[in-house]
Every structure is written in C-alpha cells, then in structure tokens.
Design a protein around this motif. Structure first.
Motif, PDB file in Angstrom:
ATOM      1  N   GLU A  41       4.603   7.702   2.751  1.00 44.91           N
ATOM      2  CA  GLU A  41       5.954   7.413   2.692  1.00 44.91           C
ATOM      3  C   GLU A  41       6.188   6.261   1.937  1.00 44.91           C
ATOM      4  O   GLU A  41       5.554   5.345   1.591  1.00 44.91           O
ATOM      5  CB  GLU A  41       6.541   6.957   4.334  1.00 44.91           C
ATOM      6  N   ARG A  42       7.229   6.302   0.926  1.00 41.33           N
ATOM      7  CA  ARG A  42       7.567   5.321  -0.071  1.00 41.33           C
ATOM      8  C   ARG A  42       8.909   4.653   0.462  1.00 41.33           C
ATOM      9  O   ARG A  42      10.057   5.062   0.502  1.00 41.33           O
ATOM     10  CB  ARG A  42       7.767   5.769  -1.386  1.00 41.33           C
ATOM     11  N   GLY A  43       8.940   3.363   0.508  1.00 39.21           N
ATOM     12  CA  GLY A  43      10.053   2.515   0.935  1.00 39.21           C
ATOM     13  C   GLY A  43      10.397   1.652  -0.184  1.00 39.21           C
ATOM     14  O   GLY A  43       9.796   1.664  -1.355  1.00 39.21           O
ATOM     15  N   GLU A  44      11.365   0.828  -0.238  1.00 36.01           N
ATOM     16  CA  GLU A  44      11.988   0.035  -1.352  1.00 36.01           C
ATOM     17  C   GLU A  44      10.699  -1.137  -1.873  1.00 36.01           C
ATOM     18  O   GLU A  44      10.478  -1.394  -2.624  1.00 36.01           O
ATOM     19  CB  GLU A  44      12.943  -0.868  -0.847  1.00 36.01           C
ATOM     20  N   SER A  45       9.951  -1.449  -0.592  1.00 31.74           N
ATOM     21  CA  SER A  45       9.033  -2.577  -0.930  1.00 31.74           C
ATOM     22  C   SER A  45       7.499  -1.943  -0.319  1.00 31.74           C
ATOM     23  O   SER A  45       6.430  -3.005  -0.216  1.00 31.74           O
ATOM     24  CB  SER A  45       9.150  -3.760  -0.401  1.00 31.74           C
ATOM     25  N   PHE A  46       7.077  -0.946  -0.342  1.00 30.16           N
ATOM     26  CA  PHE A  46       5.993  -0.727   0.231  1.00 30.16           C
ATOM     27  C   PHE A  46       5.684   1.050   0.118  1.00 30.16           C
ATOM     28  O   PHE A  46       6.578   1.710  -0.217  1.00 30.16           O
ATOM     29  CB  PHE A  46       5.805  -0.624   1.776  1.00 30.16           C
ATOM     30  N   GLN A  47       4.437   1.267   0.055  1.00 34.68           N
ATOM     31  CA  GLN A  47       4.021   2.815   0.172  1.00 34.68           C
ATOM     32  C   GLN A  47       2.965   2.936   1.169  1.00 34.68           C
ATOM     33  O   GLN A  47       1.992   2.158   1.172  1.00 34.68           O
ATOM     34  CB  GLN A  47       3.309   3.179  -1.222  1.00 34.68           C
ATOM     35  N   LEU A  48       3.255   4.057   2.100  1.00 32.26           N
ATOM     36  CA  LEU A  48       2.240   4.114   3.172  1.00 32.26           C
ATOM     37  C   LEU A  48       1.664   5.544   2.915  1.00 32.26           C
ATOM     38  O   LEU A  48       2.076   6.381   2.630  1.00 32.26           O
ATOM     39  CB  LEU A  48       2.940   4.049   4.526  1.00 32.26           C
ATOM     40  N   GLU A  49       0.137   5.297   3.131  1.00 28.77           N
ATOM     41  CA  GLU A  49      -0.506   6.744   3.021  1.00 28.77           C
ATOM     42  C   GLU A  49      -1.347   6.813   4.401  1.00 28.77           C
ATOM     43  O   GLU A  49      -2.264   5.627   4.664  1.00 28.77           O
ATOM     44  CB  GLU A  49      -1.615   6.471   1.940  1.00 28.77           C
ATOM     45  N   VAL A  50      -1.243   8.002   5.061  1.00 30.13           N
ATOM     46  CA  VAL A  50      -2.117   8.148   6.236  1.00 30.13           C
ATOM     47  C   VAL A  50      -2.643   9.470   6.141  1.00 30.13           C
ATOM     48  O   VAL A  50      -2.289  10.567   5.504  1.00 30.13           O
ATOM     49  CB  VAL A  50      -0.992   8.327   7.423  1.00 30.13           C
ATOM     50  N   ASP A  71       4.195  -7.018  -3.163  1.00 31.57           N
ATOM     51  CA  ASP A  71       3.662  -8.121  -3.577  1.00 31.57           C
ATOM     52  C   ASP A  71       2.172  -7.615  -4.054  1.00 31.57           C
ATOM     53  O   ASP A  71       1.432  -8.728  -4.682  1.00 31.57           O
ATOM     54  CB  ASP A  71       3.610  -9.213  -2.633  1.00 31.57           C
ATOM     55  N   GLY A  72       1.610  -6.590  -4.099  1.00 33.48           N
ATOM     56  CA  GLY A  72       0.318  -6.209  -4.539  1.00 33.48           C
ATOM     57  C   GLY A  72      -0.630  -6.259  -3.282  1.00 33.48           C
ATOM     58  O   GLY A  72      -1.906  -5.910  -3.605  1.00 33.48           O
TER      59      GLY A  72
END
Length: 166
Positions: A41-50, A71-72
């Motif tokens: 899932e990619r949001g405005e301020s993050f990317q999640l990988e599961v 923010d890295g």
C-alpha cells in the motif's frame, strides 16, 4: 541381536505403541489463508510492504512487514500467527525493529478479523490496541487500528488503509 556360535540371534523383542504424528493446526488457521502472499500500500507519506507465508506443516503464518516513511525512516517487524491449543484460540506474537513486542488474540466477527493486542515498547512503556482486518476480495483488504492506549493515555485511531496483493 546377539552373536552366538557364529550366528546372529534375537536377544529380545519389545512392543511399543506407534506415536501418531503431531496434529497440524491448519484447520484452526485456514480462515486466515487469504493473507498468504505479498501485499503493498502506498499512501501520501508512507509505503507498506507485507509478506505472509505458511511455516512448515502449516502450523503458523509468518507475517513480515516493512513501513517506509516519507522522512526516510523504515520500521519493520515479524509476526507469527498460530493456534494456542491450551487456550483454544488464535494468537499472535509480533516483534518490531525498535525492540518492542506485541501479543494478540484473533477473533472472526462479522467477516472481519479483530485482533485485541497488548504491547510493550522498547522503552518499557505499555499499551493496547485493536487491529481490524477486513478482506474485501481476493486482491485487497482493509486494515485499521482502533482503541489505542499508551501508558493509560488514549491515542487517536489510525485511519483505515486498503492493502493490495502484488
């Protein structure tokens, strides 16, 4: 066997019960089989990988995640989901990259998996929360975190995110 007079003879015979193989807990966990696979899932301020996989003999589900922030910073963790035969319930144990850990109890309610969790953070503070996993179809599910408490203080809920199969 013993050797006497140049011949091998049977010294003794013992009957022992044959132990059945230990049971697999797949039957109790098969309702979570939809989680197996790779998700993002990619949001405005993050990317999640599961990534979710069965462990050997389908007794546990291994769930690894990485959360890349704007923010890295990168958070990651490993969660094991399994059947607790003594409590007759599905439980999970999560260990995060910061040194915290979480135990949870999984219940299926109205087609959603509700996970009541208790956490210990790396600094020793404690909290609790409820995660809700709602399968949408074969290629997506919705996840949210509610009822968040940290050291007795109520925290805001985390808005629902829709996670997609790769």
């Amino acid at each position: 066997y013993v050797r006497r007079g140049g011949q091998w003879l049977i010294d003794r015979v013992v009957e022992e019960p044959v132990m059945p193989p230990p049971p697999s807990h797949y039957e109790q966990l098969k309702g979570l089989e939809w989680m197996i696979g790779d998700w993002t899932e990619r949001g405005e301020s993050f990317q999640l990988e599961v990534t979710c996989n069965w462990t050997s003999k389908n007794n546990f589900i291994s769930r690894k995640f990485k959360l890349y922030r704007e923010d890295g910073t990168v958070d990651s963790g490993l969660q094991l989901i399994g059947w607790d035969a003594s409590r007759e319930e599905i439980r999970s144990w999560l260990f995060d990259s910061d040194g915290g850990f979480v135990s949870g109890r999984w219940d299926l309610k109205d087609g959603r998996w509700v996970v009541a969790s208790v956490a210990t953070l790396a600094d020793g503070s404690s909290g609790s929360f409820t995660s809700v996993f709602s399968p949408i179809d074969d290629s997506s599910y919705r996840w949210k975190k509610i009822n968040r408490v940290l050291d007795g203080r109520l925290l805001p809920n985390i808005d629902p995110v829709t996670v997609h199969r790769n």
